[in-house]
Every structure is written in C-alpha cells, then in structure tokens.
Design a protein around this motif. Sequence first.
Motif, PDB file in Angstrom:
ATOM      1  N   LYS A  92       0.807  -1.214   0.000  1.00  0.00           N
ATOM      2  CA  LYS A  92       0.000   0.000   0.000  1.00  0.00           C
ATOM      3  C   LYS A  92       0.842   1.267   0.000  1.00  0.00           C
ATOM      4  O   LYS A  92       0.458   2.282  -0.569  1.00  0.00           O
ATOM      5  CB  LYS A  92      -0.952  -0.016   1.204  1.00  0.00           C
ATOM      6  N   GLU A  93       1.991   1.231   0.659  1.00  0.00           N
ATOM      7  CA  GLU A  93       2.840   2.417   0.722  1.00  0.00           C
ATOM      8  C   GLU A  93       3.961   2.392  -0.311  1.00  0.00           C
ATOM      9  O   GLU A  93       4.747   3.341  -0.400  1.00  0.00           O
ATOM     10  CB  GLU A  93       3.437   2.536   2.131  1.00  0.00           C
ATOM     11  N   TYR A  94       4.033   1.315  -1.083  1.00  0.00           N
ATOM     12  CA  TYR A  94       5.104   1.204  -2.076  1.00  0.00           C
ATOM     13  C   TYR A  94       4.809   2.095  -3.269  1.00  0.00           C
ATOM     14  O   TYR A  94       3.786   1.951  -3.932  1.00  0.00           O
ATOM     15  CB  TYR A  94       5.249  -0.246  -2.526  1.00  0.00           C
ATOM     16  N   GLN A  95       5.683   3.076  -3.541  1.00  0.00           N
ATOM     17  CA  GLN A  95       5.481   4.003  -4.652  1.00  0.00           C
ATOM     18  C   GLN A  95       6.782   4.102  -5.451  1.00  0.00           C
ATOM     19  O   GLN A  95       7.663   4.905  -5.118  1.00  0.00           O
ATOM     20  CB  GLN A  95       5.071   5.380  -4.138  1.00  0.00           C
ATOM     21  N   PRO A  96       6.946   3.281  -6.471  1.00  0.00           N
ATOM     22  CA  PRO A  96       8.182   3.330  -7.272  1.00  0.00           C
ATOM     23  C   PRO A  96       8.307   4.662  -7.994  1.00  0.00           C
ATOM     24  O   PRO A  96       7.313   5.309  -8.340  1.00  0.00           O
ATOM     25  CB  PRO A  96       7.997   2.172  -8.251  1.00  0.00           C
ATOM     26  N   ARG A  97       9.524   5.078  -8.222  1.00  0.00           N
ATOM     27  CA  ARG A  97       9.763   6.321  -8.957  1.00  0.00           C
ATOM     28  C   ARG A  97       9.324   6.149 -10.405  1.00  0.00           C
ATOM     29  O   ARG A  97       9.594   5.117 -11.034  1.00  0.00           O
ATOM     30  CB  ARG A  97      11.244   6.677  -8.911  1.00  0.00           C
ATOM     31  N   PRO A  98       8.643   7.135 -10.954  1.00  0.00           N
ATOM     32  CA  PRO A  98       8.205   7.006 -12.355  1.00  0.00           C
ATOM     33  C   PRO A  98       9.401   7.023 -13.301  1.00  0.00           C
ATOM     34  O   PRO A  98      10.428   7.650 -13.027  1.00  0.00           O
ATOM     35  CB  PRO A  98       7.318   8.237 -12.564  1.00  0.00           C
ATOM     36  N   LEU A  99       9.228   6.331 -14.433  1.00  0.00           N
ATOM     37  CA  LEU A  99      10.254   6.291 -15.469  1.00  0.00           C
ATOM     38  C   LEU A  99       9.930   7.314 -16.549  1.00  0.00           C
ATOM     39  O   LEU A  99       8.758   7.606 -16.825  1.00  0.00           O
ATOM     40  CB  LEU A  99      10.336   4.895 -16.075  1.00  0.00           C
ATOM     41  N   TYR A 100      10.987   7.851 -17.192  1.00  0.00           N
ATOM     42  CA  TYR A 100      10.806   8.831 -18.253  1.00  0.00           C
ATOM     43  C   TYR A 100      11.507   8.332 -19.505  1.00  0.00           C
ATOM     44  O   TYR A 100      12.621   7.800 -19.440  1.00  0.00           O
ATOM     45  CB  TYR A 100      11.362  10.199 -17.829  1.00  0.00           C
ATOM     46  N   PHE A 101      10.845   8.507 -20.664  1.00  0.00           N
ATOM     47  CA  PHE A 101      11.403   8.033 -21.930  1.00  0.00           C
ATOM     48  C   PHE A 101      11.335   9.147 -22.967  1.00  0.00           C
ATOM     49  O   PHE A 101      10.323   9.857 -23.070  1.00  0.00           O
ATOM     50  CB  PHE A 101      10.616   6.819 -22.435  1.00  0.00           C
ATOM     51  N   ASP A 102      12.432   9.282 -23.726  1.00  0.00           N
ATOM     52  CA  ASP A 102      12.419  10.216 -24.841  1.00  0.00           C
ATOM     53  C   ASP A 102      11.957   9.475 -26.087  1.00  0.00           C
ATOM     54  O   ASP A 102      11.679   8.288 -26.072  1.00  0.00           O
ATOM     55  CB  ASP A 102      13.810  10.824 -25.038  1.00  0.00           C
ATOM     56  N   GLY A 103      11.846  10.212 -27.172  1.00  0.00           N
ATOM     57  CA  GLY A 103      11.539   9.583 -28.452  1.00  0.00           C
ATOM     58  C   GLY A 103      10.084   9.178 -28.628  1.00  0.00           C
ATOM     59  O   GLY A 103       9.757   8.359 -29.492  1.00  0.00           O
ATOM     60  N   PHE A 104       9.184   9.706 -27.812  1.00  0.00           N
ATOM     61  CA  PHE A 104       7.759   9.377 -28.003  1.00  0.00           C
ATOM     62  C   PHE A 104       6.935  10.638 -27.772  1.00  0.00           C
ATOM     63  O   PHE A 104       7.038  11.288 -26.728  1.00  0.00           O
ATOM     64  CB  PHE A 104       7.306   8.289 -27.034  1.00  0.00           C
ATOM     65  N   ASN A 105       6.144  11.001 -28.768  1.00  0.00           N
ATOM     66  CA  ASN A 105       5.261  12.160 -28.684  1.00  0.00           C
ATOM     67  C   ASN A 105       3.849  11.738 -29.043  1.00  0.00           C
ATOM     68  O   ASN A 105       3.647  10.897 -29.933  1.00  0.00           O
ATOM     69  CB  ASN A 105       5.723  13.272 -29.634  1.00  0.00           C
ATOM     70  N   SER A 106       2.870  12.315 -28.368  1.00  0.00           N
ATOM     71  CA  SER A 106       1.473  11.992 -28.646  1.00  0.00           C
ATOM     72  C   SER A 106       0.635  13.244 -28.501  1.00  0.00           C
ATOM     73  O   SER A 106       0.494  13.796 -27.387  1.00  0.00           O
ATOM     74  CB  SER A 106       0.965  10.908 -27.684  1.00  0.00           C
ATOM     75  N   LEU A 107       0.084  13.721 -29.623  1.00  0.00           N
ATOM     76  CA  LEU A 107      -0.786  14.895 -29.570  1.00  0.00           C
ATOM     77  C   LEU A 107      -2.032  14.593 -28.752  1.00  0.00           C
ATOM     78  O   LEU A 107      -2.517  15.448 -28.001  1.00  0.00           O
ATOM     79  CB  LEU A 107      -1.176  15.321 -30.994  1.00  0.00           C
TER      80      LEU A 107
END
Length: 966
Positions: A92-107
């Motif tokens: 319940k308290e486990y909150q992994p750090r979000p991952l970030y990726f380049d090379g992807f765009n979405s209007l």
Amino acid sequence: MDDSSAHRDRRPEALGDLGVLPDETLCSILESLSPRDVARLACVSSVMYVLCNEEPLWMSLCLKGASGLLQYQGSWKKTTLLHNENLPDKYKEYQPRPLYFDGFNSLFLYRRLYRCHTTLESFHADDGNVERRKDLSLKDFYDQFDAKKPVMLTGLVETWPARHKWTTDQLLQNYGDVAFKISQRSSRKVSMKFKDYVSYMEVQHDEDPLYIFDEKFGEVAPSLLKDYSVPHLFQEDFFDILDAEQRPSYRWLIIGPQRSGASWHVDPALTSAWNTLLSGRKRWALYPPGKVPLGVTVHVNEEDGDVNIETPSSLQWWLDYYPLLPDEDKPIECTQLPGETIYVPSGWWHCVLNLETTIAVTQNYVNSNNFEFVCLDMAPGYRHKGVCRVGWLALDEETYENVRQSTTCYSDLSRKEKRAKTIKDVDNLNSESTVNGASRNYGLWKDGFSYDIEFLSIFLDRDRDHYLSPWSVGNSIGQRELREWLSKLWIQKPQMRELIWKGACIALNADKWLECASKICAIHNLPLPSDDERLPVGSGSNPVYLVGNSVVKIFVEGGLEASLYGFGTELEFYSLLHEINSPLKKHIPGILANGIIYVEDGSFNNLTWDGKGVPDIISKSNLIKTKCDVHGFSFGVWGKKQLEYKNAGMEMDGSDSLAGHSSIWPYMIMKRCEGKMFADLRDTLSWEDATNLASFLGEQLNHLHLLPHPPLNISSLTDIEHELSFTGTDGCGATVNYKSNTAAEWGVFLRNLTMMRKNVSSRLTKWGDPIPSSLIEKIDEYVPPDFVKLLNIIENLPRGACKPCSWIHSDIMDDNIYMEPSSAYSISSGNAEDAAKVNGHLSSYDEVKSWRPSYILDFSDLSIGDPLFDLIPIYLDVFRGDSDLLKRFLESYKLPFASPISKYESTDGGQKYARLSYVAMCYCILHDENVLGAIFTIWKELRSAKSWEEVELTVWSELNNYNGFP
C-alpha cells in the motif's frame, strides 16, 4: 545519450503491430481491460509504460470497478489499487519512482494532459445572450418563457438560508461525515464522504472531475431541505401527486470544482428545470429542441425507444468544438453568478461547465405547459422520442421525405442544410406559427421543425399501444406508475381534465379504449362512462373502467393470444370455484357478462363467449400460434402455461409484442365492489385492521392453494417440447420423460425458471438502482443452475413430486385488495350503510374508523406453480416487509410450503436447499417484475450488503421458522 537516440521514434519498436492504431484507439482499448492487466502491459515496452500510467486511464479503471464509498488516495492509480484490488498492506505504501522516456510524442495525450491542468478563471461568456429578468411575475413567466425559452432570474432566493450557509467551509463543518452520491460515467453507484470529497477537490487535476450530483441528499441530510424552497414560478408540479417512492428523481444537490460539469443532454422525460447557484460561477450553453450540438451523437433504440447519447465532456466540448462553430451556429450561452436561477425549458439541450468550485440546487418538474410533452415522451414507440431531441436527424430519408411532403410548415431547405441550421436570434423562437392548422407560440425555426405537441405527435407509431409495447428503460417511471399517475391526476385535479385527457390520449391511447368500453356498455345496456369515468382506473395491465355498479375489464395485455389465455383462465377459475362451492368465491367479485368485441368493416361487433370452444372470429384471425383444444376451456390455464412454456424457449424481440395486434378484444363485466382499495387506506388503518387483513389473506390463500386445478394433457406438452427441441440450460435438464401429471406440472415450472435464469443479470443491470451492482455480479454463485435442487419439494422428478402445484394469483398487491367499513362502524345519523350510500354506492368514508377486508381482485394473472410465489407480492407490497404481519398471515395460512427433505442435506452446500428463505430469495431474483427494487427500497441498509445470503436472511428468515400445520 547520443543525438541519434535522442531523436529516435520509439513507437514502431515499442508497439509492434499495434503501432498502426492511433493513440486514442489504444487508450480506449486499455480502458476495457482490468487494472491488473493494464499493470502487466506497462511492463511490456516503454510506450506501453507511458500509455498505461496515464492518470485519466486509471480514473476510468477505478470508476469502472468502484462501488459504495470511495476515498481518493492522491492519484487514481493508487486509489484503484487500494480501493478495488485489495492489495496486501506491504504494497500500500510502495510508490516506485516514475520512469521517463524520450523519443515518443502523442498529440492525443498532450491535449488530454492540457485539459487536466488548464484553469478557467477568465473562461466566461460575459453577460451572454440569455435574457436576464428580476422580480418576474408568474403571469409574465408563463406568457413569455414557460416551455418557450430560457431565462436567467434574479431576486428569487435572497431569503433562502442556503444563500449564505451553502459554502464549502460551512457544509464541511455541518456535513463532513455525510456520504453524497458522485456523478461519473459508470453504471455503478459511488459515494464519498463530504470531507473526503473536499480533499479530492483541492488536489485533483482531472479533465472531467468527480461531481456531487445527489438526488437523495434530502434523505441523507434532511436539514438541507430547510435551507431552500421552490421559487414561486415553479411550484406547480404534477409529479407532486405521487408518493415519494413512486416519484421519479427530481431534485439534486450539485457540487463540483472547476472543469467539472454536465455534458450535453436533454433532461429526462422532457421535463423543465430550474437551477439555482449558491456559490461559484457556471458557464451555460443551450440549444433549442431538435438541434444536436456539434460533437454529440444520439442513438435511438428501435425496439423500446431508449435514447443513448455519446458526448464529449463539457470542458472538451468548449475547448475542441466550440471554436469550430460559425457565429450563426453558436449556442445560446451565459455565465451564471451566485444567487441567480436559470430556467431550462422542456426539451432544450444544455451543457454546463463549472468555472470554479460551485454549489447549486436544481429541480425538474411537470406543469400545465409541459405536461403533454412529458406524456409524449412516455408514449410507446421510438421515432417521436428521437424527433423530440434531434429533430429531422431522427428520421430516415424515406420517412423524412414523407413528412416533408405532408407538413405545410416546411421550407425548401435541403436535409443537408437542416443538419447545420440553428437560430440566429433567441427572439425568433417565439415567432407565431401555424402547425396543422393550430396556432402555437412554441417556436418554429426556419427549417420547418417545430417543438409543438400537434406537430411532434404526428411521429407517434399508431400501431404501438401502451399496454402491448416494450417499455423504454430510459423512461423516468414505469408503465404501472404512469397509469397510476394519470389516474390520480384525473381524480384530484378535475379542473384540469381537458389537459389530462389530452396527455392520456397521447400516452395511453385513452380515446381508443374509451370508445371500446362505451361500445361494450351500449351492448349490455349499461350507462355510458360519465366524465368522471372516462379514464381507465388503477395501475393494472389491462384497461379497466368503473361504470355505475359495474366494472368493465378489456383484456389486451401481451396481444390477442396472451389476452385470450388470460381471459379463458379467469373464466375457467370462476367456473371451478362455483363448481366445488369454494369459500373463496364469497371474496371475489361476481361476473355479470363476458364476451368478445371486435371491429369489422369499421364497425364494432360483439359476441357472447363463456371461454369454452373457439369462436369463429378467433379461428379465422390467423393470429393464434398455439394449438387449441376445441373442447372445454380452450384457452384455460394449462393452455396459458403451455404458451409461456413455448415462449420461454424463443428469443423475443420488440416486434413480437405486436404480433398479436388486432381489433379483437375479450372483455368481462363484473360487479363493482363497495368500499375502497387497500392502497388508498394503507396509511389510515389501525394495527388491528392491518393484522385482520393479514389473517384474511392467509385464509383466502389457503382456499386458493387447496383448490383443485384442471389436469394437464401430457401429450400436448410433450409435442411442444419435441417441437422446441429443448435440451436444458446451465446443467438443468428440463426435458423430462414425464411419468405423471404432477411431474409434468413441475417440469413446466422448472423450464420457465431455467429460461428466466439465462438473462437475469442483464435484466437486473437494466433495472439498476437501488439493486447493488456488486450483488448482481454474484448471482451465478448464489442461484443454483439445477432447479431440481432448489425445489426441495421434489424428490425425484421423473417418479413424481411430494406435493402438487397450486393455483397462484401471482399479483396480490395493495391495489388488488378491497376493504369495507367494519360492521362495528356506526355514525350518529344512523346505520352506516344507509347514511353513506348515495345512488347505490358508499360515497363518503370520512368518519369510518375501522375497516375489514372484503374482496381480492384481478385474477387475469392466474397461473399454476409454487404457492410460495404468492407470498412475494403480499409480503413486499401489502405488508411492506413487516415480519409481524407475515407471522399473522402464516398463522392463518396453515399449509406447508415444502415437504421435509434429506436428499441434498448431506451434500456440499445442501443445507441451503432446505431453507425456505433461500427458495424465496431465488424467486425474488428470478422474478420478471422488479422485486429486488422493492426489497432494497424497504431495507435500505441492504444496499451495502456483501452477499445474497445477508439479503436473504434479513428479508425472509421468518419463513425458516414456519413448518405449516398438518
């Protein structure tokens, strides 16, 4: 990271073959998956990780699976996992750090993210073009605006306590722990404590935020009702005449943050509405009836007329669609400020966007100016429903052309032009027009479409009838409630009968049935229905007229074939009742005449018929599908059961109800009962009178269930079963080698239960609130697939049964019980009957202090089956769940509902089959009427029940203490 990787497009590699789909489609697919599957997909690739971690997706997943009380946890993903997935505490308290990726765009994702975080402080329409009026008189409102055009009103609510008390802080202080219903795009019912909702509003960044939209706020927080009153302009409301439990939802508490709001819609049943804002600012957009806003799609179900609307959120519409509109197609719009009340006329499209946190109250109502539109909306068929909302777009090209040629008010615009046309000036809506020769002031716009009752009525399907057609699930009240509503209006508002009659002719075909009843009266030398008697009485499934000392009942329900079997079964029952001289006959109205009335060459004709044999007019009609025995009661109870048996194996659609459409109707004339219906006396009866009624019903049901019934022709049943080639469903073999009549009787009952089980979940889902969706999901594990086990009275079906089936009334409800003044009643002027009788009838009962039951009415639903079925309407409708009255009934009933069994007691879970409460609960779930709706209305605490066993034992446990009396 080198330059090549920084500009690399991840999409082809990360999505593979799915890369051909646009992001909008991919996100739509993800919304249909379970939260666990979405979480797994997030691990597949970088792009899937991005798509599967979007907050709007998790909001949708959470609300799709949520029910009951909701508490927002700071993000929708966390809320979903904690609220719906029952995760172990360590996660319940486990909150992994979000991952970030380049090379992807979405209007698509960018625009949705923008909508989630945009602010609306300056997003208003200045004064707009909705007329603003202060201190408007009732006469001016009726003359200029009511059922014509919107108006923004000031000066109506300055004396309301809510004007100053309804702020977020004060409501939080007074109602912080009260749970209010939340409006969101889900069939489930979700609520939040107000303190949790305020916390959510302060931190949320949602495109379409949760919105308190609670029609039951007066029940959960009654003191809120004291803070406001209905403004004088809107106090006429024809729905006021209904009891609270019968009345459709009509008032709502509305609270929401900026970006929240109501997307494009037309109010239910074509009612009008007023909406008063107490705090914040709202932006309104409105279109007149028939003009579909850009971006909105309307689907009309051709079977039952239900209208389904697909629309973007209000914020998305203003950001993405509003800028595309040319000036002449822009909506009527304005910004509503605190203390202002906006009036929305019947049939008008409207969309609302909250520019900041707002608090408001709104009510829908029916008055003399929109009454006919409300009746039109509940009339059978579908085409007129679509036309009322989307105008010409509801018609196919052929129908459209036919209307164009026959409508004198039509201009030469092409249909394509009609799709885009709208008003340029609000005042044009009030231009005088003539439609079908009638002068109206309801608005005729230039394309020929008019929101006029005579014009809209031409789109009614005249071949469909209120008593025969499927009922739209979108209607705000049911068929019985509609009939009762019109009947109450007729009695209690005699000064408005001309208007009520017009509405009844639209909704009920009242003029058609009055003509038929009048012909029957003329044939039998009865007085014609008086003005007081023009409308069918009660809420039953067939038109019934009170004429002088008689009651005229016309059998129409289900079409000709079904009505013949209802008629024939009732006559067979009466014949048997008198043949054996049953004590029950003293408490059933006597039959004075019966026959068939039919239209031939434009004229009414009549023939007398006692239910035996098959009259020529019937045999020549080619409308009867089943084989009839020409001897005895050709349309008696076993023929009726075999028709049900046959229909149970067929897929039914809306057109089948019209298969029996004809100009042939059986009818029955009975002696009119003195006294009053129990439904009209319920609230005035003493406890002694109520217990006497329970004892009376126990005695009469004893007589009914002991009455012998006609023998079943096994060979005819076998022929039907062979014709249908039925092989059983869900493990229940309903095809049986019948070795006795008793076994065959229960075989018919078993088959019908089996077929009712097939679609029970979808039927209950359609009925919806107050049936908990969480329980609907558990039906398959509660209701047995093998009904031989459920019917514990059966030891071995092929060898026979422990007890026979019984006659069952099936419909003993509060409007099918008659009461008369007790013999102990007297008044100072002399004998009660002499004093109260006028023209042969007890006319006034104002001084009656005690009542006794006298008659049971309406045996057209007679059937053969398990006598336990008769207990369901008695306990839930007549006794309203009072266990003391149920005990009194059982003490007088004195018959066993089941025989002791041992066959299943030793098997796994077999004990439940020995519980009468379990059998009764299964019957309630499978019932073709909304019995569960009544249960969850009487026992409101069961709406949070975790299991069907909990519901069963709360409602029916008293049965487990009853063994009957040998």
